[in-house]
Design a protein around this motif. Sequence first.
Motif, PDB file in Angstrom:
ATOM      1  N   GLU A  82       0.868  -1.180   0.000  1.00 10.80           N
ATOM      2  CA  GLU A  82       0.000   0.000   0.000  1.00 10.80           C
ATOM      3  C   GLU A  82       0.901   1.225   0.000  1.00 10.80           C
ATOM      4  OE1 GLU A  82      -3.802   1.769   2.469  1.00 10.80           O
ATOM      5  OE2 GLU A  82      -2.102   1.038   3.605  1.00 10.80           O
ATOM      6  N   SER A  84       0.951   5.502   0.231  1.00  7.66           N
ATOM      7  CA  SER A  84       0.191   6.690   0.593  1.00  7.66           C
ATOM      8  C   SER A  84       0.711   7.880  -0.214  1.00  7.66           C
ATOM      9  CB  SER A  84       0.372   6.936   2.094  1.00  7.66           C
ATOM     10  OG  SER A  84      -0.173   8.176   2.452  1.00  7.66           O
ATOM     11  N   ARG A  95      -4.854  13.166   0.269  1.00 11.41           N
ATOM     12  CA  ARG A  95      -4.166  11.999   0.843  1.00 11.41           C
ATOM     13  C   ARG A  95      -4.899  10.761   0.346  1.00 11.41           C
ATOM     14  NH1 ARG A  95      -5.155  15.208   5.116  1.00 11.41           N
ATOM     15  NH2 ARG A  95      -3.418  16.404   5.970  1.00 11.41           N
ATOM     16  N   HIS A  97      -4.656   6.580  -0.457  1.00 10.53           N
ATOM     17  CA  HIS A  97      -3.941   5.311  -0.311  1.00 10.53           C
ATOM     18  C   HIS A  97      -4.283   4.386  -1.477  1.00 10.53           C
ATOM     19  CE1 HIS A  97      -3.142   5.569   4.310  1.00 10.53           C
ATOM     20  NE2 HIS A  97      -2.685   6.598   3.640  1.00 10.53           N
ATOM     21  N   ARG A 126       4.447   1.154   4.875  1.00 16.75           N
ATOM     22  CA  ARG A 126       3.522   1.802   3.944  1.00 16.75           C
ATOM     23  C   ARG A 126       4.097   3.183   3.658  1.00 16.75           C
ATOM     24  NH1 ARG A 126      -1.533   3.217   6.640  1.00 16.75           N
ATOM     25  NH2 ARG A 126      -0.207   4.908   7.290  1.00 16.75           N
ATOM     26  N   TYR A 159      -7.811   9.378   4.323  1.00 17.06           N
ATOM     27  CA  TYR A 159      -6.788   8.796   3.442  1.00 17.06           C
ATOM     28  C   TYR A 159      -7.371   8.039   2.263  1.00 17.06           C
ATOM     29  CZ  TYR A 159      -4.086   9.680   7.639  1.00 17.06           C
ATOM     30  OH  TYR A 159      -3.506  10.276   8.722  1.00 17.06           O
TER      31      TYR A 159
END
Length: 416
Positions: A82, A84, A95, A97, A126, A159
């Motif tokens: 993942e 970000s 933001r 993900h 991450r 996120y």
Amino acid sequence: MRYIADFHLHSKYSRATSREMDLRHLNQWAKLKGIDILGTGDFTHPLWFKELEEKLTPLGNGLYQLKDISKKSSIYFILTTEISCIYKKSGKTRRIHLLVFAPNLEVVRKLNQRLEKNYNLHSDGRPILGIDAKELLKIILDVSPENFVVPAHAWTPWYAIFGSKSGFDSLEECFGEMALEIYALETGLSSDPPMNWRWSYLDKYTLISNSDAHSPENLGREANVFEFSDKEISYQKIIESIKTRKNFVFTIEFFPEEGKYYLDGHRDCQISLLPKETKKLKGICPVCGRPLTIGVLHRIDDLADREAPRQGGAPGFKSIIPLKEIIAQTYGVKKTAKKVKEKYLELIKKTEKGEFSALLDLEEKELLKIASPRIVQGIIKARKGEIAKSAGYDGVYGEIKILFEESKRVFQEKIF
Ligand SMILES: [Zn+2]
Ligand SMILES: [Zn+2]
């Protein structure tokens, strides 16, 4: 054969994760749960990548198994991570993900090398990159067209692609012409398929569900169920199935109310509100006077164009309560109690395919052979949805209570 897959989790190299998030424990716990295919998570992290190279053996079909143990005792691993993205777009901080799938370790190595030129992959499993999500998607697909990207937990406020705080109102707004490369969305713990089926725009996207686990016992709290023959199973088949929904049978879901961002509210002010209450208050917290954290239900409400969900051709879903929670409620103790762990292990060792056998497959009379009548009652009631819910908000998990006969009485007395 049925394959249960959980693609999104984090290794011990991510922040706030259990030290047991290593390959050996992941394999062990996946077996206990009944998970057949597990994402590795965190493949961008140099130390985790090294472990993957050392400890996994390729099967030649894009899936991997643990070295040094028998084939039968290892689940399949699929390479995932993942990432970000934090960046400014149209005057707002975003933001987002993204969950990334890769077809083999060589491709992962290339992708990591490419990203490492400009970004720090060391500090977190991450990684947080100052890059536009669209640019990242371009890089990922440029490294290999077999790579695959799914926006993660699509609705969480802070996120996510559709998050109320720093997301977008459509995939095109985020990815531009690259939106064509997006085929699926991860619904996240605070939303379930019916909530997403209220927005016709999403009909063309496959909804997938994963645990996003930070500790082994949370593996599979949400998951995906496929039907493949043993011979045809491969990375490519799995991705194709996510793209086309062929062989994709159903998803396993948390009750969305249990998720941390279902309702609106303020954690510190201990206040949670339904969307219509928040709207009346014009989004302002009546306790502290600051803007409320808008939850998933509210966000979906704003974007949805259907009053009631419509499933279309999407895979179905089953809502579960994790077995440990059922056992804890059976005895009226905390999930972390020693007794719960003992009973849990005792029970699932008697099943053929672990926790999911007990939660999804075994009939009542079969369950009674391996568990106490009260635990069986809990499992059956959870399956039937005989539960009471108190919803999560602003980072506080919600609670799901099984309505055992006596609590049902108390609950009904309270209500009527
Ligand atoms: Zn995330
Ligand atoms: Zn407040």
